[in-house]
Design a protein around this motif. Structure first.
Motif, PDB file in Angstrom:
ATOM      1  N   ARG A  79      46.024  59.960  42.115  1.00  0.00           N
ATOM      2  CA  ARG A  79      45.326  58.692  42.332  1.00  0.00           C
ATOM      3  C   ARG A  79      45.911  57.615  41.421  1.00  0.00           C
ATOM      4  N   THR A 115      38.764  59.603  49.318  1.00  0.00           N
ATOM      5  CA  THR A 115      38.823  60.741  48.401  1.00  0.00           C
ATOM      6  C   THR A 115      39.665  61.850  49.011  1.00  0.00           C
ATOM      7  N   ASP A 146      38.065  63.340  42.635  1.00  0.00           N
ATOM      8  CA  ASP A 146      39.319  62.704  42.239  1.00  0.00           C
ATOM      9  C   ASP A 146      39.105  61.361  41.544  1.00  0.00           C
ATOM     10  N   HIS A 147      37.826  61.011  41.296  1.00  0.00           N
ATOM     11  CA  HIS A 147      37.487  59.835  40.492  1.00  0.00           C
ATOM     12  C   HIS A 147      37.017  60.227  39.088  1.00  0.00           C
TER      13      HIS A 147
END
Length: 312
Positions: A79, A115, A146-147
């Motif tokens: 990311r 996501t 993934d954050h």
């Protein structure tokens, strides 16, 4: 009966940790809220960002497979739109382990949810996680994997779940992205609530702007929960103090800005602000109230965001 017992235990654990988080030694003007009437005090950001990249060897436990170690300095993020070099998420650890040949994982990026979704991990589907930072405890989270920023001394467990467990979570992600698209790519939160000792404020359809407060970790333009406070402060709807904390109580690795004051309400000893964000379906301990500091909790377009002051 079991549900009631879980709630009691979870609440008790929350109060213990919160006590450690807000029992601070406050001196000088911060010791009283009397001097901080709205409009009579400037917005303040107190303290400077320190050295924040993870440096200690980490571990992740994967149900049925065991515990895997990794060097955080070797992990790269998928990311790059969110994280700067040297920072990464829980999901990135799994990708790293696959690259090392220690696990097998299939995944894809779902743009309608913003996501990455795991379709298979060593022959099994429907994976989710439990994670918490140093000094924390196990808690339910519906935050995008993934954050979720990695920090030193973090605990991470990957668990197999059912499709019925994950489907409602994924649907809230789709709702957020639809809301953002309908607003022309802007992050507009339908309801922002601030509950203090002296007043309760409700703001509707708040357009939140990025302030790049955590430019060490996050890319420019990434919006976090704390940007809501900064935005309302710029618009002179509230005033605030933010304070950088290296550690708090039993939490040795904090390294984040916390909201210490909103208008007349000041964090002092066993009273302070906590927050949550997401869809009302998962309010409080159902998944939105997780202990990710609000300066690194990336938001897309949540249904609500709430800061509230509690004392124990």
């Amino acid at each position: 009966m079991m549900g009631k017992l879980f709630f009691i235990l979870a609440t008790a654990t929350f109060l213990v940790l919160f006590s450690a988080c807000v029992e601070r030694q406050v001196t000088g003007p911060e010791a009283s809220g009397a001097d901080f009437a709205r409009g009579e005090h400037e917005n303040r950001i107190i303290g400077s960002i320190s050295d924040t990249p993870a440096a200690l060897d980490g571990k992740i436990d994967i149900q049925g497979l065991g515990t895997f170690s990794f060097d955080p300095q070797e992990v790269r993020t998928v990311r790059e739109d969110i994280f700067r070099e040297g920072y990464f998420s829980i999901f990135d650890i799994l990708v790293h382990l696959e690259e090392k040949g220690e696990i097998e994982i299939d995944y894809y990026f779902d743009k309608d949810m913003n996501t990455y979704v795991i379709t298979d991990l060593n022959g099994h589907e429907n994976w989710w996680y439990d994670a918490y930072y140093d000094g924390g405890w196990r808690e339910r989270s519906v935050f995008r994997m993934d954050h979720y920023p990695y920090k030193d001394k973090m605990t991470i467990n990957m668990l197999r779940q059912s499709g019925s467990y994950l489907d409602p979570i994924y649907e809230t992600y789709r709702d957020e992205i639809r809301r953002k698209e309908e607003n022309g790519g802007k992050t507009i939160i339908p309801e922002v609530i601030i509950e203090g000792q002296h007043e309760t404020l409700v703001f509707e359809n708040v357009e939140v702007y990025a302030h790049n407060l955590r430019s060490d970790m996050l890319q420019d333009g990434v919006i976090t929960a704390i940007d809501t406070i900064l935005t309302l402060g710029e618009e002179e709807k509230i005033s605030y103090d933010l304070q950088w904390y290296e550690s708090i109580g039993s939490a040795g690795v904090v390294k984040s800005y916390w909201v210490d004051r909103i208008n007349d309400d000041v964090s002092y000893r066993r009273c302070g602000f906590v927050y949550e964000a997401g869809n009302w379906q998962f309010e409080f301990f159902k998944g939105n109230h997780v202990h990710i500091p609000s300066d690194i909790r990336v938001i897309n377009s949540p249904q609500y965001l709430k800061y509230f002051r509690i004392c124990i």
